[in-house]
Design an enzyme around this catalytic site. Structure first.
Site, PDB file in Angstrom:
ATOM      1  N   ARG A   1       0.841  -1.206   0.000  1.00 41.88           N
ATOM      2  CA  ARG A   1       0.000   0.000   0.000  1.00 41.88           C
ATOM      3  C   ARG A   1       0.872   1.251   0.000  1.00 41.88           C
ATOM      4  O   ARG A   1       1.720   1.432   0.860  1.00 41.88           O
ATOM      5  CB  ARG A   1      -0.939   0.017   1.205  1.00 41.88           C
ATOM      6  CG  ARG A   1      -1.846   1.243   1.233  1.00 41.88           C
ATOM      7  CD  ARG A   1      -2.996   1.131   2.205  1.00 41.88           C
ATOM      8  NE  ARG A   1      -2.587   1.108   3.603  1.00 41.88           N
ATOM      9  CZ  ARG A   1      -3.424   1.242   4.636  1.00 41.88           C
ATOM     10  NH1 ARG A   1      -4.724   1.400   4.419  1.00 41.88           N
ATOM     11  NH2 ARG A   1      -2.979   1.191   5.877  1.00 41.88           N
TER      12      ARG A   1
ATOM     13  N   GLU B   1     -12.523   4.466   1.266  1.00 40.93           N
ATOM     14  CA  GLU B   1     -12.471   5.022   2.616  1.00 40.93           C
ATOM     15  C   GLU B   1     -12.721   6.527   2.661  1.00 40.93           C
ATOM     16  O   GLU B   1     -12.688   7.121   3.735  1.00 40.93           O
ATOM     17  CB  GLU B   1     -11.105   4.722   3.241  1.00 40.93           C
ATOM     18  CG  GLU B   1      -9.941   5.285   2.451  1.00 40.93           C
ATOM     19  CD  GLU B   1      -8.579   4.849   2.986  1.00 40.93           C
ATOM     20  OE1 GLU B   1      -8.529   4.303   4.101  1.00 40.93           O
ATOM     21  OE2 GLU B   1      -7.581   5.051   2.279  1.00 40.93           O
TER      22      GLU B   1
ATOM     23  N   ASP C   1     -11.293   5.578   8.537  1.00 42.72           N
ATOM     24  CA  ASP C   1     -11.031   6.773   7.736  1.00 42.72           C
ATOM     25  C   ASP C   1     -12.320   7.349   7.167  1.00 42.72           C
ATOM     26  O   ASP C   1     -12.480   8.571   7.079  1.00 42.72           O
ATOM     27  CB  ASP C   1     -10.065   6.446   6.601  1.00 42.72           C
ATOM     28  CG  ASP C   1      -8.628   6.799   6.937  1.00 42.72           C
ATOM     29  OD1 ASP C   1      -8.372   7.952   7.321  1.00 42.72           O
ATOM     30  OD2 ASP C   1      -7.756   5.924   6.843  1.00 42.72           O
TER      31      ASP C   1
ATOM     32  N   ASP D   1      -3.996   3.250  14.549  1.00 48.33           N
ATOM     33  CA  ASP D   1      -3.171   3.835  13.504  1.00 48.33           C
ATOM     34  C   ASP D   1      -3.747   5.203  13.179  1.00 48.33           C
ATOM     35  O   ASP D   1      -4.577   5.728  13.919  1.00 48.33           O
ATOM     36  CB  ASP D   1      -3.061   2.922  12.283  1.00 48.33           C
ATOM     37  CG  ASP D   1      -4.372   2.751  11.528  1.00 48.33           C
ATOM     38  OD1 ASP D   1      -5.359   3.451  11.851  1.00 48.33           O
ATOM     39  OD2 ASP D   1      -4.430   1.916  10.610  1.00 48.33           O
TER      40      ASP D   1
END
Length: 725
Positions: free
Chosen positions: A336, A427, A455, A630
């Site tokens: 990613r 997201e 997100d 995160d």
């Protein structure tokens, strides 16, 4: 920063050396020609990225104005968003045609791990998590209860061990049942010309109720060392060893039951890492190259024992007909990139930073080239593909931009067209509302969509900031827009023909120590038609794999595909933010509790990210429950406080008081960490505290509510301060 210059491109020496000394050798790509081509790529694509970011800002300003003017000029949100180009027309069913996709992505259903690529040990753990021990997963977690003397602390507990064996045998009876009797009564497994025979304690024998579930074995047919069983494409492996500490006490000699678990793993350069400069990124890039060349290794000490971890090799077995077969022992790896909004000065064009996505994609592809040419003993993709997941895209035009970027990179590296496959993180609000159009732009390349509900929630709060105050954070999970978003993701994926070509995924289980609850709740993901879902650890992957034995995702997707479309209703629901009802007044205690919870979570995470350079870790919440945190969770919490500040539910003085008080709490939670620097001893001097405060007080002004710019700036300050001390 020491640079090397290639015409108009300036490159940090650590990165330039990595490219010339490690990335290029073994390929036919000339370093000099590469930098020349890369310069042209930057020239061509940087203006497109800048235009996209300007469009994001312009659309946000128009949405803010619309919400502020709603009382004077009420109107339909969908009509307004269409009028400004935020919402586009559905392209209609346009089947995805992505070819050359490994079956772990195209057709099999199972768990997915996401790990920080800057940590070699974690990356190897994830790559090797293709198989996991059910015995270990049940024994070492709360998935097996501790009543009746079955506690899991201290040395091996035979009471708990037997309970685990009983649980696993019951699972075998459920998923690979015998024609008669139970696996719990097995005394021997043997292979005959007719398939698998199971001798039972009462002197009888049985075969599998469905003989086709016998997939293969190792060793002698009369005394196999392992027996492979299969359901819904996933394998279960009985490990038979009568000399083993467990196997010698088992009537059938079963020493362990292994579960095929994480079929895929995303090696992350984005939300789970704290990479802020060339030094950090080059380390992560080197780990990716090591994975693709199959030579990455990590040495560490565990229990006073030195250990070295490397990639597992595939094994061989005989299938049910006695023919040789290969058993894959590693997850198929994706990588990613960072989002388009991030810039880096580790490469500059005429002295100006460039979009970091450009070099992420190039290194991902170039590293993948080493896999495709067989540079190492193991292969990642058996079908000649490199899988790159793109986060935080805003709508179809940005998807098309990335598609064109992939084509450009293929040309630079001499890769066949459509080698680079695209994962689309669903997201951001503009992507979820226009998901079909996004998929259509990458219909020859898309291999992955998923719902990133964390997100997505942060973006929803920021996008609708002017609409009003939000409900408490925990209540957003039950909101209509979030449920509609999760369902629409699957519906659109099915309508666009992703099965057989791409994964339809769901988000992370954030409580890594709460496996009993995960077993109860996460079964909802395959039942919803998702072919994969994120888990926080290899152990969690092993347990989550059981859900894919329980639910045949292929059949579930076929069933859902015949359901009437609810897309129009989903659009309307997704345009209804989780606002606090006008007639609901939160008490001072409710407001304080919400503020404290958000402040503690922000500080607990930021101290790791900024203070220690750890991008993803278990962070205790305000109740000391460990949560996998995160940047996505940080985005929600910071935007939520910013929203309540903006609408007057909180004052800046309240926020400051809570941040100071919660900093002391976080200091106490980290008191046993020798590397931790307390915030409360000197708030003015604490760079992590300064970062946390900026995320909250400046949150409304951050583009799309992203946390990366503030975190990166403060982490760089922290690194400089540590180097000077």
């Amino acid at each position: 920063m020491t640079d090397q210059t290639f015409s108009r491109i300036q490159v940090a020496s650590s990165l330039a050396d990595f490219v010339s000394e490690r990335l290029a050798p073994g390929t036919d790509v000339s370093v000099e020609q590469f930098w020349s081509s890369f310069e042209q790529l930057v020239e061509r694509f940087s203006p497109r990225v800048r235009t996209s970011l300007d469009e994001r800002d312009d659309l946000q300003a128009r949405i803010d104005s619309w919400h502020l003017g709603r009382e004077a000029e009420p109107g339909d949100a969908a009509d307004f968003l269409r009028s400004i180009g935020y919402l586009v027309d559905d392209p209609g069913p346009g089947p995805v045609t992505t070819a050359g996709v490994d079956p772990e992505i195209a057709s099999l259903a199972g768990p997915q791990l996401v790990v920080p690529l800057d940590n070699a040990r974690y990356a190897l753990n994830a790559a090797n998590a293709r198989w996991g021990s059910l015995y270990d997963a049940f024994y070492g977690t709360d998935a097996t209860d501790e009543t009746g003397g079955a506690d899991r602390g201290g040395p091996y507990n035979p009471v708990r061990g037997q309970r685990v064996i009983d649980q696993v045998r019951a699972l075998l009876d459920t998923h690979v049942p015998l024609s008669s009797g139970s696996h719990a009564d097995a005394v021997a497994y043997t292979v005959t010309a007719d398939g698998l025979r199971v001798d039972l304690a009462d002197g009888t024998s049985a075969e599998l109720a469905d003989p086709k579930q016998f997939a293969g074995y190792t060793g002698m047919a009369s005394a196999p060392g392992t027996v492979l069983l299969r359901k819904h494409g996933l394998h279960i492996e009985l490990v038979i060893d009568r000399d083993h500490a467990i196997g010698r006490d088992d009537p059938a000699g079963v020493a362990d039951v292994m579960m095929e678990s994480a079929l895929t793993a995303i090696m992350d350069l984005e939300d789970s890492v704290a990479a802020v400069d060339a030094e950090d990124k080059t380390l992560a890039y080197a780990n990716w190259l090591g994975l693709m060349q199959s030579n990455l290794a990590a040495s560490f000490t565990k229990g006073n024992q030195a250990m070295t971890r490397s990639l597992n090799a595939d094994s061989t077995a005989l299938d049910r007909l006695g023919n040789p077969m290969t058993v894959r022992r590693r997850s198929v790896m994706l990588i990613r990139s960072v989002g388009l909004h991030m810039e880096t000065d580790m490469i500059r064009l005429d002295g100006q930073p460039i979009p970091e996505t450009f070099i992420d994609v190039v290194v991902a592809a170039w590293g993948g080239l080493h896999d495709l040419i067989g540079a190492g003993p193991h292969r990642n993709s058996q079908t000649g593909s490199v899988y790159i997941v793109m986060p935080k895209l805003h709508g179809p035009r940005e998807t098309a931009l990335v598609r064109d970027l992939f084509i450009e990179v293929e040309g630079i590296l001499g890769l066949p067209f459509n080698t680079l496959k695209m994962g689309i993180m669903d997201e951001e609000r503009r992507t979820s509302l226009n998901l079909a159009a996004c998929i259509a732009e990458a219909s020859e390349r898309v291999v992955f969509i998923n719902t990133g509900f964390l997100d997505r929630t942060g973006d929803d709060i920021h996008t609708t900031m002017e609409a009003g105050p939000m409900v408490p954070k925990a209540e957003i999970k039950g909101s209509g827009w979030l449920n509609a978003y999760e369902e629409a993701n699957v519906e659109v994926g099915l309508a666009m023909g992703l099965p057989g070509h791409a994964q339809i995924g769901k988000g992370m289980w954030a409580r890594p120590d709460d496996m009993a609850a995960m077993l109860e709740e996460k079964v909802g993901h395959p039942r919803a038609g998702a072919s994969t879902a994120w888990v926080p650890s290899p152990t969690a992957a092993t347990l989550h794999a059981l859900h894919y034995l329980e639910t045949g995702v292929d059949a579930r997707q076929a069933e859902l595909a015949t359901s009437p479309s609810a897309r129009a209703e989903a659009i309307q629901a997704m345009l209804s933010p989780a606002l606090l009802p006008p007639d609901r007044e939160l008490s001072p205690a409710e407001i304080q509790r919400e503020l404290d919870n958000n402040a503690q979570g922000i500080l607990g995470y930021v101290t790791r990210w900024v203070g220690q350079g750890v991008g993803c870790s278990k962070v205790p919440d305000i109740d000391n429950v460990a949560l996998m945190e995160d940047r996505a969770t940080l985005r929600i919490s910071s935007q939520h406080i910013a929203n309540w500040l903006h609408h007057g539910l909180l004052s800046e003085e309240q926020v400051m008081e809570a941040m100071h008080r919660m900093a002391s709490v976080v200091d106490g939670q980290n008191a046993d960490d020798p590397a931790y620097e307390p915030m409360s001893s000197d708030f003015a001097a604490s760079i992590p505290f300064s970062a946390a405060l900026a995320l909250v007080l400046e949150g409304r002004d951050q583009p799309n509510g992203y946390t990366e710019p503030i975190l990166t700036a403060h982490r760089r300050r922290q690194k400089a301060a540590q180097q000077d001390s």
